[in-house]
Write a protein that holds these residues in place. Sequence first.
Motif, PDB file in Angstrom:
ATOM      1  N   ASP A  40      -8.853  -8.226  -9.978  1.00 25.56           N
ATOM      2  CA  ASP A  40      -9.485  -7.578  -8.737  1.00 25.56           C
ATOM      3  C   ASP A  40      -8.176  -6.394  -8.558  1.00 25.56           C
ATOM      4  OD1 ASP A  40     -11.828  -9.203  -8.917  1.00 25.56           O
ATOM      5  OD2 ASP A  40     -10.595 -10.296  -7.813  1.00 25.56           O
ATOM      6  N   ILE A  41      -8.193  -5.504  -7.867  1.00 23.63           N
ATOM      7  CA  ILE A  41      -6.985  -4.482  -7.358  1.00 23.63           C
ATOM      8  C   ILE A  41      -7.312  -4.717  -5.489  1.00 23.63           C
ATOM      9  CG2 ILE A  41      -6.695  -2.579  -6.695  1.00 23.63           C
ATOM     10  CD1 ILE A  41      -6.720  -3.466  -9.544  1.00 23.63           C
ATOM     11  N   GLN A  42      -5.939  -4.948  -4.944  1.00 23.91           N
ATOM     12  CA  GLN A  42      -6.379  -5.181  -3.242  1.00 23.91           C
ATOM     13  C   GLN A  42      -5.314  -3.895  -3.193  1.00 23.91           C
ATOM     14  OE1 GLN A  42      -5.997  -8.341  -1.299  1.00 23.91           O
ATOM     15  NE2 GLN A  42      -5.993  -7.755   0.842  1.00 23.91           N
ATOM     16  N   GLU A  43      -5.870  -3.396  -2.036  1.00 27.96           N
ATOM     17  CA  GLU A  43      -5.357  -1.526  -1.783  1.00 27.96           C
ATOM     18  C   GLU A  43      -4.734  -2.155  -0.414  1.00 27.96           C
ATOM     19  OE1 GLU A  43      -6.440   1.779  -4.507  1.00 27.96           O
ATOM     20  OE2 GLU A  43      -7.241   1.745  -3.058  1.00 27.96           O
ATOM     21  N   ILE A  44      -3.797  -2.021  -0.255  1.00 28.52           N
ATOM     22  CA  ILE A  44      -2.942  -2.104   1.548  1.00 28.52           C
ATOM     23  C   ILE A  44      -2.799  -0.512   1.775  1.00 28.52           C
ATOM     24  CG2 ILE A  44      -1.502  -2.909   2.572  1.00 28.52           C
ATOM     25  CD1 ILE A  44      -1.481  -5.577   0.940  1.00 28.52           C
ATOM     26  N   PRO A  45      -2.867  -0.289   3.199  1.00 29.35           N
ATOM     27  CA  PRO A  45      -2.186   0.963   3.509  1.00 29.35           C
ATOM     28  C   PRO A  45      -0.489   1.196   4.051  1.00 29.35           C
ATOM     29  CG  PRO A  45      -4.122  -0.054   4.986  1.00 29.35           C
ATOM     30  CD  PRO A  45      -4.096  -0.772   3.927  1.00 29.35           C
ATOM     31  N   GLU A  46      -0.325   2.148   3.602  1.00 25.03           N
ATOM     32  CA  GLU A  46       1.354   2.056   3.447  1.00 25.03           C
ATOM     33  C   GLU A  46       1.563   2.726   5.135  1.00 25.03           C
ATOM     34  OE1 GLU A  46       2.612   5.884   1.463  1.00 25.03           O
ATOM     35  OE2 GLU A  46       0.331   5.885   0.398  1.00 25.03           O
ATOM     36  N   SER A  47       2.329   2.029   5.061  1.00 29.30           N
ATOM     37  CA  SER A  47       3.071   1.832   6.558  1.00 29.30           C
ATOM     38  C   SER A  47       3.472   2.900   7.021  1.00 29.30           C
ATOM     39  CB  SER A  47       4.718   0.642   6.187  1.00 29.30           C
ATOM     40  OG  SER A  47       5.112   0.941   7.611  1.00 29.30           O
ATOM     41  N   ARG A  48       3.416   3.156   8.859  1.00 32.81           N
ATOM     42  CA  ARG A  48       3.469   4.214   9.168  1.00 32.81           C
ATOM     43  C   ARG A  48       4.774   3.877   9.984  1.00 32.81           C
ATOM     44  NH1 ARG A  48       0.972   7.285   5.762  1.00 32.81           N
ATOM     45  NH2 ARG A  48      -1.038   7.742   5.527  1.00 32.81           N
ATOM     46  N   ALA A  49       5.219   3.506   9.460  1.00 34.34           N
ATOM     47  CA  ALA A  49       6.847   3.238  10.453  1.00 34.34           C
ATOM     48  C   ALA A  49       8.006   3.995  10.229  1.00 34.34           C
ATOM     49  CB  ALA A  49       7.767   1.697  10.070  1.00 34.34           C
ATOM     50  N   ARG A  50       8.402   4.546  11.156  1.00 30.10           N
ATOM     51  CA  ARG A  50       9.567   5.417  11.052  1.00 30.10           C
ATOM     52  C   ARG A  50      10.349   5.617   9.937  1.00 30.10           C
ATOM     53  NH1 ARG A  50       9.681   9.947  14.827  1.00 30.10           N
ATOM     54  NH2 ARG A  50       7.730   9.261  16.534  1.00 30.10           N
TER      55      ARG A  50
END
Length: 160
Positions: A40-50
């Motif tokens: 399985d592949i679980q994609e996690i959104p990239e963090s938008r932290a500065r």
Amino acid sequence: MRLVVVSIGRLKQGPERELADRYRERFGDIGRKLGFRGLDIQEIPESRARDAASRISEEAAAISAAIPEISVLVALDERGDNIDSAGFARHLGRWRDEAVANTIFAIGGADGLSPDLRRRSKLCVAFGSATWPHQMVRVMLLEQIYRAATILAGHPYHRA
């Protein structure tokens, strides 16, 4: 044993996604015969932290939340060990034979994985000393998982 690739970022439509899907499908055909329950592949959104430290921390928390309790963690990191395909196959075969429930492969974002995730990993793997985009690491990992299955099956795909 179930294999899960937990990856920061999403593969968009295009050649990388097509190649990743191809290796995943190939593994599915041979993996079931070898006692693997899926890939399985679980994609996690990239963090938008500065800042990088905050991004790494947020992404590590998201990756950690995706890891079931009874799992072997494999970190993909440029500081990891360079192991050959046969060695990689031996790790997967041993964990399968030890009835490990899940093997989780963690691929960090552009800033890499947190030191904590690297410490928690049973194996830390690098694909050479070069730095690779995390999308390419996913494709290379899926190819190596498929190759490991062919090695375990005695299939001629892998020629040493």
